[in-house]
Write an enzyme that holds these catalytic residues in place. Structure first.
Site, PDB file in Angstrom:
ATOM      1  N   TYR A 118      37.083 -89.041   5.995  1.00 11.93           N
ATOM      2  CA  TYR A 118      38.425 -89.004   5.401  1.00 11.93           C
ATOM      3  C   TYR A 118      39.355 -88.296   6.393  1.00 11.93           C
ATOM      4  CZ  TYR A 118      42.086 -87.391   2.201  1.00 11.93           C
ATOM      5  OH  TYR A 118      43.284 -87.113   1.598  1.00 11.93           O
ATOM      6  N   ASP A 183      29.979 -86.499   1.361  1.00  7.15           N
ATOM      7  CA  ASP A 183      31.187 -86.795   0.590  1.00  7.15           C
ATOM      8  C   ASP A 183      30.926 -88.110  -0.147  1.00  7.15           C
ATOM      9  OD1 ASP A 183      33.701 -87.674  -0.309  1.00  7.15           O
ATOM     10  OD2 ASP A 183      34.757 -86.608   1.285  1.00  7.15           O
ATOM     11  N   LYS A 208      40.061 -88.958  -7.330  1.00  5.56           N
ATOM     12  CA  LYS A 208      39.871 -90.394  -7.162  1.00  5.56           C
ATOM     13  C   LYS A 208      39.104 -90.980  -8.361  1.00  5.56           C
ATOM     14  CE  LYS A 208      41.781 -89.210  -3.266  1.00  5.56           C
ATOM     15  NZ  LYS A 208      41.039 -88.935  -2.055  1.00  5.56           N
TER      16      LYS A 208
HETATM   17  C1  LIG Z   1      41.010 -87.904  -1.118  1.00  5.79           C
HETATM   18  C2  LIG Z   1      39.764 -87.586  -0.411  1.00  5.79           C
HETATM   19  C3  LIG Z   1      39.454 -86.266  -0.053  1.00  5.79           C
HETATM   20  C4  LIG Z   1      40.411 -85.112  -0.306  1.00  5.79           C
HETATM   21  O1  LIG Z   1      40.584 -84.873  -1.669  1.00  5.79           O
HETATM   22  P1  LIG Z   1      41.937 -84.279  -2.310  1.00  5.79           P
HETATM   23  O2  LIG Z   1      41.606 -84.228  -3.762  1.00  5.79           O
HETATM   24  O3  LIG Z   1      43.042 -85.214  -1.950  1.00  5.79           O
HETATM   25  O4  LIG Z   1      42.146 -82.933  -1.708  1.00  5.79           O
HETATM   26  C5  LIG Z   1      38.239 -86.022   0.568  1.00  5.79           C
HETATM   27  N1  LIG Z   1      37.374 -87.032   0.846  1.00  5.79           N
HETATM   28  C6  LIG Z   1      37.649 -88.308   0.524  1.00  5.79           C
HETATM   29  C7  LIG Z   1      36.663 -89.369   0.846  1.00  5.79           C
HETATM   30  C8  LIG Z   1      38.841 -88.631  -0.103  1.00  5.79           C
HETATM   31  O5  LIG Z   1      39.109 -89.907  -0.398  1.00  5.79           O
END
Ligand SMILES: *Cc1c(COP(=O)(O)O)cnc(C)c1O
Length: 388
Positions: A118, A183, A208
């Site tokens: 990311y 992640d 998300k």
């Molecule tokens: C959006 C996202 C993040 C960061 O998260 P936030 O809630 O925006 O701080 C980290 N990893 C991935 C894969 C993401 O899509």
């Protein structure tokens, strides 16, 4: 009674509601809590500020240390990820920051990161602002990148934005006992549970898929107590807490997560196949298409290809015009929500990534939502054809 993941998604974190005489999870907005005595309050404070979980009958003392609504969301995530515990934060980036601070506090500052990540995570690591030093590598390069001061290996699968899949067990074996953070934001626990493949910590931007409605921010790390205790301590002292109202929304999102993930995936499969056949689309990156999963990860590590994809046009100019031409779809960053979003990774989410590692400028990413797949496709096709 052993419940399936669908049933757990509805019920995890809802224990004790009948005893409270309520049916929906209560939102406890208290910033502070009554103390039984100086000694009792002090002991509870010390216990939680050093990473302990709130104990039954103890005062929760202060919202930065513990909140019951947040704890219910954490319980829900831990159950879905198959980990003993989880710790929630204000955002995904706050969660990653807490992990990096915990690694540095443990006396190791070197991080091995499998690219692509990311954009925000890549930027945080590259900047070194939290005192870490990063080596970027490939899954195959992890072992050679380890140093005596390596405290963490980090990877993302499916990767953002190119949807490459990484074999988690291969990386955890190559990491030689160094903690591995996965992640899991793109897959969600419905399609992939990295802890079962040897990951030490599983991170989500709960903003998300977990929340799923584009109206609450949060981050969470699911892990065993050895790590959740360290993360709670970092959270208590640095303050990146998840607050009760978004915690309630994120927890509510978990109940529909399996249904949303399956419906969005089913639409994404149709959209990917059709885009792949469109004469103006050079290439579609979607793990469900032939050739996009050479390692055979779908069906083993991952239950399905998910609902994110990227597609490449012949030139960057065309790609940049398309997001402004969609009508039902929204041109916006973020992903995993109920509605379809399109964005240009090189110009937006991956803007801070160094030139050599940036996504292709003719690439667009779509997060497929819950609309009728025929409408999603028709909107994309009209946008592609009207902007060529
Ligand atoms: C959006 C996202 C993040 C960061 O998260 P936030 O809630 O925006 O701080 C980290 N990893 C991935 C894969 C993401 O899509």
């Amino acid at each position: 009674m052993v419940l399936s993941q669908d049933s757990l998604a509805v019920h995890a974190g809802r224990q004790g509601l009948t005893e409270l005489g309520v049916h929906a999870v209560p939102i406890d907005l208290s910033t502070t809590a009554p103390l039984p005595s100086v000694e009792g309050g002090g002991l509870a404070y010390e216990h939680m500020a050093t990473g302990g979980a709130h104990a039954d009958g103890q005062s929760t003392v202060y919202q930065r240390l513990w909140n019951p609504t947040v704890a219910r969301f954490e319980e829900g995530v831990a159950v879905l990820e198959g980990t003993p515990e989880a710790v929630a934060f204000a955002t995904g980036m706050a969660a990653l920051s807490a992990v990096l601070l915990a690694v540095v506090a443990g006396g190791k500052k070197h991080v091995v990161a499998v690219r692509p990540l990311y954009g925000g995570s890549d930027h945080l690591l590259a900047s070194g602002v939290l005192g870490t030093e990063v080596t970027y590598t490939t899954p195959e390069g992890v072992h050679a990148a380890l140093r005596p001061d390596t405290g963490l290996v980090i990877l993302e699968t499916p990767a953002n934005p190119s949807l490459e899949l990484v074999d988690i067990a291969l990386v955890t074996a190559a990491a030689d006992g160094i903690p591995v953070l996965v992640d899991n934001t793109f897959a969600s626990p419905i399609l992939q549970q990295p802890f079962k493949h040897g990951a030490t910590m599983v991170l989500h931007s709960a903003t998300k898929f977990l929340g799923g409605h584009g109206d609450a921010m949060g981050g969470v790390v699911a892990a065993a107590p050895e790590w959740t205790a360290r993360l709670r301590r970092i959270r208590a002292v640095t303050g990146g807490i998840l607050t009760p109202w978004p915690a309630y929304l994120l927890h509510r999102g978990l109940a529909t997560l399996p249904v949303r993930v399956r419906a969005q995936q089913s639409s994404a499969e149709k959209v990917a196949v059709a885009l792949n056949e469109h004469s103006q689309v050079q290439r579609v990156y979607y793990p469900g298409l032939p050739d996009c999963d050479p390692q055979g990860i779908i069906g083993t590590q991952m239950a399905g290809p998910g609902s994110l994809m990227a597609f490449e046009l012949a030139d960057a100019g065309h790609a940049e015009r398309i997001p402004s031409a969609v009508r039902m779809i929204t041109h916006a960053v973020s992903l995993g929500g109920i509605d379809t979003l399109i964005q240009h990774p090189a110009g937006l989410t991956h803007r801070p990534v160094e030139a050599g590692a940036k996504p292709h400028a003719a690439l667009l990413r779509i997060s497929v939502g819950l609309e009728d797949p025929a409408d999603i496709l028709a909107d994309l096709v009209q946008a592609i054809e009207s902007t060529r």
